[in-house]
Design a protein around this motif. Structure first.
Motif, short mmCIF file in Angstrom:
data_model
loop_
_atom_site.label_atom_id
_atom_site.label_comp_id
_atom_site.label_asym_id
_atom_site.label_seq_id
_atom_site.Cartn_x
_atom_site.Cartn_y
_atom_site.Cartn_z
N THR A 168 0.82 -1.21 0.00
CA THR A 168 0.00 0.00 0.00
C THR A 168 0.85 1.26 0.00
O THR A 168 1.85 1.36 0.71
CB THR A 168 -0.91 0.01 1.25
N ASP A 169 0.45 2.22 -0.81
CA ASP A 169 1.10 3.53 -0.81
C ASP A 169 0.65 4.30 0.43
O ASP A 169 -0.54 4.44 0.68
CB ASP A 169 0.71 4.29 -2.08
N GLY A 170 1.60 4.79 1.20
CA GLY A 170 1.29 5.42 2.47
C GLY A 170 0.51 6.71 2.35
O GLY A 170 -0.27 7.04 3.24
N LEU A 171 0.68 7.45 1.27
CA LEU A 171 0.02 8.74 1.13
C LEU A 171 -1.43 8.59 0.68
O LEU A 171 -2.33 9.22 1.23
CB LEU A 171 0.78 9.61 0.13
N THR A 172 -1.67 7.75 -0.33
CA THR A 172 -2.99 7.68 -0.95
C THR A 172 -3.82 6.47 -0.52
O THR A 172 -5.03 6.46 -0.72
CB THR A 172 -2.85 7.64 -2.48
N GLY A 173 -3.18 5.45 0.04
CA GLY A 173 -3.90 4.23 0.39
C GLY A 173 -4.15 3.31 -0.79
O GLY A 173 -4.82 2.29 -0.64
N LEU A 174 -3.61 3.64 -1.96
CA LEU A 174 -3.78 2.80 -3.14
C LEU A 174 -2.69 1.73 -3.16
O LEU A 174 -1.77 1.72 -2.35
CB LEU A 174 -3.67 3.65 -4.41
N TRP A 175 -2.82 0.78 -4.14
CA TRP A 175 -1.72 -0.14 -4.39
C TRP A 175 -0.46 0.67 -4.71
O TRP A 175 -0.55 1.76 -5.30
CB TRP A 175 -2.03 -1.03 -5.59
N ASN A 176 0.70 0.14 -4.38
CA ASN A 176 1.94 0.82 -4.73
C ASN A 176 2.50 0.24 -6.04
O ASN A 176 1.90 -0.62 -6.67
CB ASN A 176 2.97 0.75 -3.60
N HIS A 177 3.67 0.74 -6.44
CA HIS A 177 4.27 0.36 -7.71
C HIS A 177 4.51 -1.14 -7.80
O HIS A 177 4.17 -1.78 -8.81
CB HIS A 177 5.59 1.12 -7.87
N ALA A 178 5.10 -1.72 -6.76
CA ALA A 178 5.41 -3.16 -6.79
C ALA A 178 4.15 -4.01 -6.87
O ALA A 178 4.10 -5.00 -7.61
CB ALA A 178 6.23 -3.54 -5.55
N ALA A 179 3.11 -3.63 -6.11
CA ALA A 179 1.87 -4.39 -6.13
C ALA A 179 1.20 -4.30 -7.50
O ALA A 179 0.64 -5.28 -8.00
CB ALA A 179 0.92 -3.87 -5.05
N PHE A 180 1.26 -3.11 -8.12
CA PHE A 180 0.68 -2.96 -9.45
C PHE A 180 1.36 -3.90 -10.45
O PHE A 180 0.69 -4.54 -11.26
CB PHE A 180 0.83 -1.51 -9.92
N TRP A 181 2.69 -4.00 -10.37
CA TRP A 181 3.40 -4.85 -11.30
C TRP A 181 3.08 -6.32 -11.09
O TRP A 181 3.00 -7.10 -12.05
CB TRP A 181 4.91 -4.60 -11.22
N ARG A 182 2.88 -6.74 -9.86
CA ARG A 182 2.48 -8.13 -9.64
C ARG A 182 1.12 -8.41 -10.26
O ARG A 182 0.92 -9.46 -10.91
CB ARG A 182 2.44 -8.44 -8.14
N ARG A 183 0.18 -7.51 -10.07
CA ARG A 183 -1.14 -7.70 -10.66
C ARG A 183 -1.09 -7.63 -12.18
O ARG A 183 -1.79 -8.37 -12.88
CB ARG A 183 -2.11 -6.64 -10.12
N LEU A 184 -0.26 -6.73 -12.70
CA LEU A 184 -0.14 -6.60 -14.16
C LEU A 184 0.43 -7.87 -14.77
O LEU A 184 -0.06 -8.37 -15.80
CB LEU A 184 0.75 -5.39 -14.51
#
Length: 339
Positions: A176-192
């Motif tokens: 989780t990205d600490g500022l926005t609460g969204l997925w972070n870069h690494a999590a996005f790449w795993r899902r992608l």
């Protein structure tokens, strides 16, 4: 839908960022069980036929873990704990049932499930281990054996629940990205990468949107970083309320966001991007968006993101506050992209 994109999808493993440890840990657990079964518990005799059966099952589980087929790895890893539990059940059944020294090995199986399996599978494995342990203790002639079995079940179930909750919390923090609460870069790449593999197997399309806040550096310089952070949080809230539950919304880095749209070719994805751009504009946030899909059969996930990034670059060059669709052209360094 409200904030659906900002929560962990229920169908994904809670410990996906620990995925690389699952196979070696399961092989190691198999080794521990196999050694204990073959060598015999210290100070206790064991039935050789039971050891042969249990060691055979454990050996099969260890071999299965090394299957390299990408299409079968998930099934193999899901089956592994059940094979290990079968080995323990077989060993305990033939070496004293409730009084068997091998009953303690249930803890290895349940703790592995707690650490590396999604909640549903963990609960199934824990329930199976509990059922096997309790069933064996019911017919015990010595009441102390039944009491000891009941206490051991309570203790290792409590420990496994604690481990599972701790791993989930650590995993959420890591993704989780600490500022926005969204997925972070690494999590996005795993899902992608997972979606790219799925799309290739099924012959389906997916698209990637790359969004960048226009003139963000000037905004930070003029009003300060706190204002810039507020803009990013506001952008995350707006996008999170509009994307589908199946989509993946992430803060890609800095003022750049990424959206993965499964089962969506480039043309409808561009329409989605334009709707998001207009929605953000109403909220006072100007963005440029690049769109690309996996239309090229030879394209990798990296190629799709690179194409979306090039389209974003073109949208910036064309005057910002617009959507750019990918088209074949030489790659431009991301460092040269306008702010």
């Amino acid at each position: 839908m409200t904030h659906s994109a900002r929560r962990r999808p229920s169908g994904r493993p809670a410990s996906s960022n620990l995925r690389g440890w699952r196979r070696p840990t399961l092989v190691g657990a198999t080794g521990v069980i196999a050694v204990a079964l073959v060598a015999g518990w210290p100070g206790r005799a064991a039935d050789p036929s039971a050891l042969q059966f249990a060691a055979g099952v454990a050996g099969f589980a260890a071999t299965a873990m090394w299957i390299r087929s990408s299409r079968r790895s998930d099934q193999v890893e899901a089956l592994g704990p059940w094979l290990l539990m079968a080995a323990v059940v077989g060993a305990t059944q033939f070496t004293g049932a409730a009084a068997s020294p091998y009953a303690a090995l249930y803890l290895v199986v349940v703790l592995y499930a707690a650490a590396f399996m999604p909640t549903g599978r963990f609960l199934l494995i824990a329930a199976g281990a509990t059922g096997a342990r309790v069933t064996m203790s019911i017919g015990a002639a010595d009441i102390s054996v039944s009491s000891e079995a009941g206490m051991s079940v309570v203790l290792w179930i409590s420990a496994s629940v604690f481990v599972h909750a701790l791993v989930r919390r650590l995993d959420n923090a890591a993704q989780t990205d600490g500022l926005t609460g969204l997925w972070n870069h690494a999590a996005f790449w795993r899902r992608l990468q997972a979606e790219h593999a799925r799309a290739r197997r099924n012959g389906t399309a997916y698209s990637v949107l790359m969004l960048d806040v226009d003139h963000f550096k000037a905004l930070n310089d003029k009003y300060g970083h706190q204002t810039g952070d507020a803009v990013l949080r506001r952008m995350a809230d707006i996008l999170g309320g509009r994307v589908r539950g199946s989509d993946v919304l992430a803060r890609y880095g800095g003022e750049e966001f990424a959206v993965l749209l499964p089962d969506t070719p480039q043309e409808p994805a561009a329409d989605v991007a334009e709707k998001l751009r207009r929605l953000l504009a109403v909220g006072g946030i100007s963005v440029s968006i690049g769109v690309a899909d996996n239309g090229d059969d030879a394209a990798t996930a990296d190629d799709v993101v690179a194409a979306a990034d090039r389209a974003l670059y073109d949208a910036k060059l064309a005057g910002r506050a617009r959507v750019g669709a990918a088209r074949p052209q030489p790659t431009r360094p991301a460092a040269l992209r306008p702010a």
